[in-house]
Motif scaffolding. Structure first.
Motif, short mmCIF file in Angstrom:
data_model
loop_
_atom_site.label_atom_id
_atom_site.label_comp_id
_atom_site.label_asym_id
_atom_site.label_seq_id
_atom_site.Cartn_x
_atom_site.Cartn_y
_atom_site.Cartn_z
N ILE A 1 20.03 -24.80 2.75
CA ILE A 1 19.26 -23.79 2.01
C ILE A 1 20.07 -22.52 1.74
CG2 ILE A 1 17.06 -24.63 2.87
CD1 ILE A 1 17.05 -22.24 4.83
N ALA A 2 21.23 -22.37 2.40
CA ALA A 2 22.07 -21.18 2.15
C ALA A 2 23.47 -21.46 2.68
CB ALA A 2 21.49 -19.95 2.85
N THR A 3 24.47 -20.94 1.98
CA THR A 3 25.86 -21.03 2.45
C THR A 3 26.54 -19.69 2.21
OG1 THR A 3 26.59 -21.88 0.30
CG2 THR A 3 26.11 -23.51 2.00
N GLY A 4 27.60 -19.44 2.98
CA GLY A 4 28.36 -18.21 2.80
C GLY A 4 28.98 -17.77 4.10
N THR A 5 29.69 -16.67 4.08
CA THR A 5 30.25 -16.09 5.30
C THR A 5 29.11 -15.50 6.13
OG1 THR A 5 30.55 -13.87 4.39
CG2 THR A 5 32.33 -15.47 4.00
N PRO A 6 29.33 -15.25 7.42
CA PRO A 6 28.29 -14.58 8.21
C PRO A 6 27.82 -13.27 7.58
CG PRO A 6 29.99 -15.43 9.66
CD PRO A 6 30.48 -15.64 8.26
N ASP A 7 28.77 -12.50 7.05
CA ASP A 7 28.41 -11.23 6.40
C ASP A 7 27.59 -11.47 5.14
OD1 ASP A 7 29.68 -9.86 8.38
OD2 ASP A 7 31.46 -9.36 7.22
N ASP A 8 27.91 -12.55 4.39
CA ASP A 8 27.14 -12.88 3.18
C ASP A 8 25.68 -13.16 3.53
OD1 ASP A 8 29.35 -12.70 1.53
OD2 ASP A 8 29.79 -14.85 1.60
N GLU B 1 29.21 -16.06 14.49
CA GLU B 1 29.98 -15.00 13.85
C GLU B 1 31.47 -15.36 13.75
OE1 GLU B 1 28.99 -12.20 12.49
OE2 GLU B 1 27.15 -11.49 13.45
N TYR B 2 31.94 -16.29 14.58
CA TYR B 2 33.34 -16.72 14.53
C TYR B 2 33.63 -17.59 13.30
CZ TYR B 2 34.35 -15.27 19.38
OH TYR B 2 34.56 -14.54 20.52
N CYS B 3 32.58 -18.11 12.67
CA CYS B 3 32.77 -19.05 11.56
C CYS B 3 33.28 -18.32 10.32
CB CYS B 3 31.45 -19.75 11.23
SG CYS B 3 30.81 -20.77 12.57
N ASP B 4 34.16 -19.00 9.58
CA ASP B 4 34.60 -18.47 8.28
C ASP B 4 33.48 -18.62 7.26
OD1 ASP B 4 37.47 -17.88 8.88
OD2 ASP B 4 37.45 -20.01 9.37
N ARG B 5 32.78 -19.75 7.32
CA ARG B 5 31.63 -19.97 6.45
C ARG B 5 30.55 -20.70 7.23
NH1 ARG B 5 32.24 -23.39 2.06
NH2 ARG B 5 34.03 -24.39 3.07
N ILE B 6 29.32 -20.55 6.75
CA ILE B 6 28.16 -21.16 7.41
C ILE B 6 27.30 -21.85 6.36
CG2 ILE B 6 25.95 -20.62 8.53
CD1 ILE B 6 27.41 -18.34 9.99
#
Length: 598
Positions: A557-564, A543-548
């Motif tokens: 298979i997927a990228t984005g913010t934790p909320d995304d 959850e600390y990550c800006d993007r994952i």
């Protein structure tokens, strides 16, 4: 049933395990004749048909208690009775009814899966006529039927744990001791492990589960919470959670990239017990008797931001932090370091069509991503997905089969030494030299990063102070407590003030208090312009990550913010409010279904 009656365990002049060895022989002569209480007057009843979790911070005495129950250590005082057997006088009888899965992978890595099962069957005296049937049952139970001929050292972390469990179940035990079985294992494998253990409870097995994952503790039927050898709590985890009602809030609506700085400021407030980042929000735990209305948040928030304070459901970790008195206050000393140049907006880390094959096996397949300066980028995925292989390619430790990697503008193929000089790397496994002292390790790594003379002495002194390693400067790295081993690894990676920091599961196996400390340092570095690439199996850390980037079978298979990522799996029926772990598992399951369909 296990009956623990006023048990104490002291370590003094007689070295009985690595903890005793560390305290008695390496800290100094003032400690040599001192009795060190590892377990201090613990009494508890552990019942069959239930999972009892043993939790606590590093050095709490968790593993010592498990070893006492297993008969590997003798109590200094008190007694332990297991199904009517005394743990000291009748140890052979206890071992006949016990299955034990140690903290570290205890199998033979150069033997195949089936050879390990055969060896354990011989050791446990399982009749030859019963072996094939039992092996078939265990292989089906653990999902290892297709891997019988694979060398166990080449199994993923999750598969190793399943094999370890299978070997501990060669004979159906009445007592099953699991010493941190989930460490280094991805969320999918951990859920499978829990499913398997729950199935065993129908046999009225006593299960003792020592864990550093507090979501696992919350899933236990009972929890025994230890700190410095003392028993602080023994009951159903909900009893501790209930005490935290009304004391946990979310602060939402913060401006982009303001969470780290705001959290650091809020943690200075006396009303706050604990705080973490959860995607775009900050999660705060208040001290007892403090209401959300008493918290003056607005003075730390930009006037332009319209914030929302929402009460949220507490979890066992909140109660754990509360009973231990809260997390350590104070800003990381790393925040005082000079900031990195702002840069021209170009990415600091670039992976372009990155591919790695080992023979016919493709470990990483055509992956692309870019990471900006001062950004935390998370690489998540199951064990064996290709995360560490990606790391090693971007660190210049592995040569890509295809594609290119860039660090701070330097091509890893054409100028690897210049690229490596701009990064710091903390490996998944402890990679310090065990026979060198803490200071010697720091001196060595300072030299490898090109620091000499005054610059080298200054860097070593700073790392000893920042990470509180001075007290252990003359201690061999191999006997450090786990939390301090991780501190030493991070310190070594930061000696030369790198532009980019690669963290491969940096807090695996350490307790939540130590993880909070680590992330306060990481957040401070990022605020000063350091770029971080991290892998982790702790979803609260992610959850600390800006993007994952979520990687599975070598492919992103997927990228984005934790909320995304959470939003992408949200639905009104099964996942109205998904966690990051829910997103992790759901996205992988959807990908697997697509592969099966095509």
């Amino acid at each position: 049933m296990i009956s623990i009656e006023h048990v104490k365990k002291n370590f003094g002049n007689t070295v009985e395990n690595s903890v005793g060895n560390f305290f008695c022989n390496t800290v100094g002569s003032t400690v040599r004749n001192t009795v060190i209480p590892a377990i201090n007057d613990i009494s508890a009843q552990i019942l069959p048909g239930r999972i009892t979790g043993i939790v606590g911070p590093d050095g709490a005495g968790k593993t010592t208690l498990v070893r006492l129950i297993a008969g590997l250590l003798e109590p200094s005082e008190g007694r332990i009775n297991i199904f009517g057997y005394d743990s000291v006088k009748e140890t052979p009888a206890i071992r006949e009814i016990m299955g034990y899965m140690p903290q570290r992978f205890g199998l033979y890595e150069d033997l195949t899966v089936i050879e390990n099962l055969e060896l354990y069957a011989e050791m446990r005296g399982l009749d030859k006529s019963q072996q094939k049937k039992r092996f078939d049952e265990l292989l089906h139970f653990t999902g290892l039927e297709s891997f019988t001929k694979r060398i166990s050292g080449r199994l993923s972390g999750g598969m190793k744990q399943k094999l370890g469990l299978a070997c501990s179940l060669i004979k159906m035990p009445k007592l099953l001791l699991l010493d941190e079985p989930g460490v280094g294992v991805d969320p999918i494998s951990r859920r499978e492990l829990w499913r398997m253990i729950r199935e065993l409870l129908t046999h009225d097995v006593v299960v003792v589960w020592n864990t550093a994952y507090l979501d696992e503790a919350e899933a236990c039927d009972d929890v025994l919470l230890l700190n410095k050898g003392t028993q602080l709590f023994h009951d159903h985890p909900n009893k501790l959670i209930q005490k935290m009602q009304g004391r946990v809030i979310h602060i939402r609506g913060l401006a982009t990239n303001k969470q780290r700085k705001t959290l650091a400021q809020l943690m200075q407030q006396p009303e706050i017990l604990d705080g973490t980042i959860q995607g775009s929000a900050i999660r705060i735990v208040l001290k007892s008797g403090v209401s959300p209305q008493q918290l003056n948040v607005q003075k730390f928030i930009d006037d332009s931001a319209t914030i929302e304070i929402v009460s949220v459901t507490p979890c066992f970790e909140d109660g754990f932090i509360d009973i231990l008195g809260g997390t350590v206050k104070g800003e990381s000393v790393l925040a005082q370091r000079k900031s990195k140049p702002a840069g021209d907006g170009s990415p600091v880390v670039v992976a372009h069509n990155l591919t790695k094959r080992f023979g016919s096996f493709t470990a990483v397949c055509n992956n692309n991503f870019e990471i900006k300066r001062g950004e935390i980028f998370g690489l998540l995925g199951p064990n064996g997905a290709g995360k560490s292989t990606t790391f090693r390619m971007l660190c210049g430790l592995l040569k890509p089969t295809e594609g290119e990697g860039f660090i701070a503008g330097h091509n890893l193929r054409k100028s690897p030494s210049q690229a490596r000089s701009r990064l710091g790397y903390m490996a998944q496994k402890f990679s310090m030299y065990g026979e060198l002292t803490v200071r010697q390790n720091l001196n060595f790594f300072a030299g490898t990063y090109g620091l000499w003379g005054l610059a080298k002495r200054k860097a070593v002194g700073e790392m000893l102070e920042i990470f509180d390693l001075g007290q252990y400067s003359s201690v061999n790295a191999s006997v450090l407590p786990l939390g301090f081993k991780q501190r030493l690894s991070l310190a070594a990676a930061l000696m030369h003030e790198p532009d980019v920091l690669f963290l491969d599961e940096p807090t695996s196996g350490v307790d939540p208090l130590t993880r909070r400390e680590f992330w306060s340092h990481i957040n401070a570095l990022v605020e000063n312009g350091v770029t971080v690439l991290v892998t982790t199996h702790f979803m609260d850390e992610a959850e600390y990550c800006d993007r994952i980037a979520l990687i599975y079978r070598g492919e992103i298979i997927a990228t984005g913010t934790p909320d995304d990522l959470k939003q992408s799996v949200k639905n009104n029926t099964t996942l109205p409010d998904p966690t990051l772990e829910d997103a992790f598992i759901t996205l992988i399951e959807k990908t697997e279904q697509k592969k099966e369909y095509f």
